[in-house]
Design a protein around this motif. Structure first.
Motif, PDB file in Angstrom:
ATOM      1  N   ASP A  53      -5.723 -11.896   3.139  1.00 36.18           N
ATOM      2  CA  ASP A  53      -7.012 -11.285   2.826  1.00 36.18           C
ATOM      3  C   ASP A  53      -6.935  -9.835   3.291  1.00 36.18           C
ATOM      4  N   VAL A  54      -6.903  -8.913   2.340  1.00 36.40           N
ATOM      5  CA  VAL A  54      -6.653  -7.509   2.647  1.00 36.40           C
ATOM      6  C   VAL A  54      -7.951  -6.712   2.622  1.00 36.40           C
ATOM      7  N   ALA A  55      -8.186  -5.944   3.675  1.00 38.80           N
ATOM      8  CA  ALA A  55      -9.314  -5.011   3.738  1.00 38.80           C
ATOM      9  C   ALA A  55      -8.737  -3.604   3.874  1.00 38.80           C
ATOM     10  N   THR A 104      -2.343 -13.937   7.510  1.00 35.38           N
ATOM     11  CA  THR A 104      -3.268 -13.309   8.451  1.00 35.38           C
ATOM     12  C   THR A 104      -4.142 -12.306   7.708  1.00 35.38           C
ATOM     13  N   PRO A 105      -5.399 -12.112   8.165  1.00 31.77           N
ATOM     14  CA  PRO A 105      -6.195 -11.036   7.579  1.00 31.77           C
ATOM     15  C   PRO A 105      -5.564  -9.680   7.879  1.00 31.77           C
ATOM     16  N   VAL A 106      -5.717  -8.763   6.958  1.00 31.55           N
ATOM     17  CA  VAL A 106      -5.094  -7.437   7.070  1.00 31.55           C
ATOM     18  C   VAL A 106      -6.171  -6.370   7.014  1.00 31.55           C
ATOM     19  N   ALA A 107      -6.122  -5.432   7.965  1.00 32.94           N
ATOM     20  CA  ALA A 107      -7.014  -4.265   7.947  1.00 32.94           C
ATOM     21  C   ALA A 107      -6.137  -3.024   7.926  1.00 32.94           C
ATOM     22  N   ARG A 123      -4.195  -5.988  -4.073  1.00 38.25           N
ATOM     23  CA  ARG A 123      -5.300  -6.813  -4.560  1.00 38.25           C
ATOM     24  C   ARG A 123      -6.279  -7.139  -3.422  1.00 38.25           C
ATOM     25  N   PRO A 124      -6.916  -6.139  -2.858  1.00 35.89           N
ATOM     26  CA  PRO A 124      -7.727  -6.340  -1.658  1.00 35.89           C
ATOM     27  C   PRO A 124      -8.998  -7.132  -1.920  1.00 35.89           C
ATOM     28  N   ALA A 125      -9.478  -7.768  -0.845  1.00 36.93           N
ATOM     29  CA  ALA A 125     -10.766  -8.448  -0.920  1.00 36.93           C
ATOM     30  C   ALA A 125     -11.903  -7.456  -0.781  1.00 36.93           C
ATOM     31  N   VAL A 126     -11.689  -6.402   0.010  1.00 34.80           N
ATOM     32  CA  VAL A 126     -12.734  -5.411   0.246  1.00 34.80           C
ATOM     33  C   VAL A 126     -12.102  -4.036   0.419  1.00 34.80           C
ATOM     34  N   VAL A 127     -12.755  -3.021  -0.136  1.00 37.11           N
ATOM     35  CA  VAL A 127     -12.321  -1.622   0.001  1.00 37.11           C
ATOM     36  C   VAL A 127     -13.490  -0.838   0.577  1.00 37.11           C
ATOM     37  N   LEU A 274     -15.763 -10.372   4.883  1.00 37.34           N
ATOM     38  CA  LEU A 274     -14.695 -11.319   5.192  1.00 37.34           C
ATOM     39  C   LEU A 274     -15.180 -12.428   6.122  1.00 37.34           C
ATOM     40  N   GLY A 275     -16.498 -12.603   6.191  1.00 34.32           N
ATOM     41  CA  GLY A 275     -17.042 -13.760   6.864  1.00 34.32           C
ATOM     42  C   GLY A 275     -17.393 -13.610   8.328  1.00 34.32           C
TER      43      GLY A 275
END
Length: 423
Positions: A53-55, A104-107, A123-127, A274-275
């Motif tokens: 999950d990429v931010a 792992t989540p990515v920031a 392909r990020p979940a949030v930008v 991201l919850g």
């Protein structure tokens, strides 16, 4: 499923080069290691980011701090892969992912010029879009071009939610193409780079149109079309984060100033995507005290020195408010290398008049250019070559040292501090 053979071999080669670079004392090795990996597998970023999950966080100012705050918030749920204190180019992202655990989540903070490429690859979940202002025009170009590229990128990424600062018209226009947007009111005060409407070229005026979340002065609209400040989903009122659906969350940070409250608001909105509950996110951010060397306090020959970083007119306008008040003297360092922008004419757009009533020691490779600007601002000043010598020349026991990008690195080195420092 494991990595493809080509990517796996490329990662191993990159790690080996990074380690060799570190052993040779040539820095952290992340950039050169990432470049080697990409040379062997040009699609390494696409492959390595899969399953995470990429931010992403981008903008002219505040990328590193916002990413650090976001990582702290995400860490309340799971271990986080992040480049909070690392390189924000593609090579740095690849190097960071090369050592990450699966899923792992990515920031990631991302250079504003590279954001479209990274969005396509990861392909990020949030930008998270912070701001756009003039910065190194000789190297990066006009901010309108970045806004256009961001807008096209988000339109082509329907799976990416945007978190956007509604007090920057360029950011609002860029985010308008995203499938889902969280609008954040930060109270941004820098307006010099958004006088023209990005939608039609008309004039943008403040104080009319849109809703300001309690502060009508920040409302803005175009005089020629319907483009205007959106209604915020959450916004800052002083040091309180207000949620449109109800709720007020006090923001208590160790990091100083309005700019970091704004960074925290943006990070909290991204974490929520991201919850992570807004309140939990803000609480985790309270533990962050320094970010890649900025706000650090060091002893320099018996003088207590607090380090501040700024790299363009918008950033300097905020940093000048963080400098402790007169009569405390201050050291300001200016360079004009490639990473700073070769042209230091931006000094004339910085309101150095705010430093009247105190002694300013100008230093750095372009410290004499700064001295000229300070003379026209009627600020008492001296030029002193060398960072330790500049600190000594203040004659004070407790001072602030503010510097632009490579000057900040030079100052930290002169003061015996090392490590990456990104914007």
């Amino acid at each position: 499923m494991g990595l493809p053979v080509r990517t796996r071999l490329a990662v191993l080669a990159g790690r080996a080069v990074s380690e060799a670079s570190r052993r040779a004392g040539r820095g952290q090795g992340s950039a050169v290691g990432g470049r080697v990996t990409l040379a062997l597998d040009p699609h390494a970023l696409d492959v390595l980011s899969a399953g995470h999950d990429v931010a992403l966080v981008s903008g002219t100012n505040g990328k590193t701090t916002t990413t650090r705050l976001l990582a702290a918030a995400l860490a309340t749920k799971a271990a986080v892969t992040t480049n909070s204190a690392g390189a924000n180019l593609v090579s740095g992202l690849v190097s960071t992912l090369s050592g990450s655990e699966p899923a792992t989540p990515v920031a990631f903070e991302v250079d504003e010029g590279l954001l479209p490429k990274v969005v396509e690859a990861t392909r990020p979940a949030v930008v998270t879009l912070l701001n756009l202002s003039r910065d190194q025009l000789d190297r990066i170009g006009e901010v309108r071009l970045h806004a256009e590229a961001w807008r096209r990128s988000l339109a082509a990424a329907p799976g990416a939610a945007a978190v956007a600062n509604i007090d920057d018209p360029l950011v609002v226009w860029s985010a308008g193409s995203a499938s889902t947007v969280t609008w954040v009111g930060t109270g941004q005060r820098w307006r010099s780079d958004a006088a023209a409407c990005p939608a039609c070229g008309g004039r943008v005026v403040w104080g009319a149109g849109g809703r300001a979340g309690g502060d009508t002065e920040t409302a803005w609209s175009c005089t020629s079309c319907r483009f205007a400040r959106p209604d915020p989903d959450l916004w800052l009122e002083g040091d309180t984060l207000v949620l449109a659906g109800g709720g007020r969350i006090p923001v208590r940070l160790r990091l100083p100033g309005w700019c970091n409250l704004a960074n925290a608001a943006m990070a909290a909105a991204a974490a929520a995507r991201l919850g992570v509950d807004h309140g939990v996110a803000v609480g985790a951010m309270a533990e962050v005290g320094t970010v890649a060397g900025r706000y650090e306090v060091v002893d320099v020959g018996g003088v207590k020195v607090r380090l501040l970083l700024a790299k363009n007119p918008a950033g300097w306008a905020e940093t000048l408010e963080l400098i402790r008040p007169a009569p405390l003297p201050v050291v300001i360092g200016i360079n004009a290398r490639v990473a700073d922008g070769r042209d230091p004419s931006w000094l004339w757009d910085v309101p150095f008049e705010a430093l009247r009533g105190r002694l300013v020691i100008a230093t750095g490779e372009r410290g004499r250019d700064l001295a000229v600007r300070l003379r026209y601002a009627d600020v008492e000043h001296r030029f002193v070559a060398g960072y330790r010598q500049a600190v000594e020349a203040t004659g004070a026991a407790d001072i602030d040292v503010a510097a632009n990008y490579t000057s900040f690195q030079d100052a930290r080195s002169a003061f015996g501090r090392t490590g990456p420092t990104h914007a």
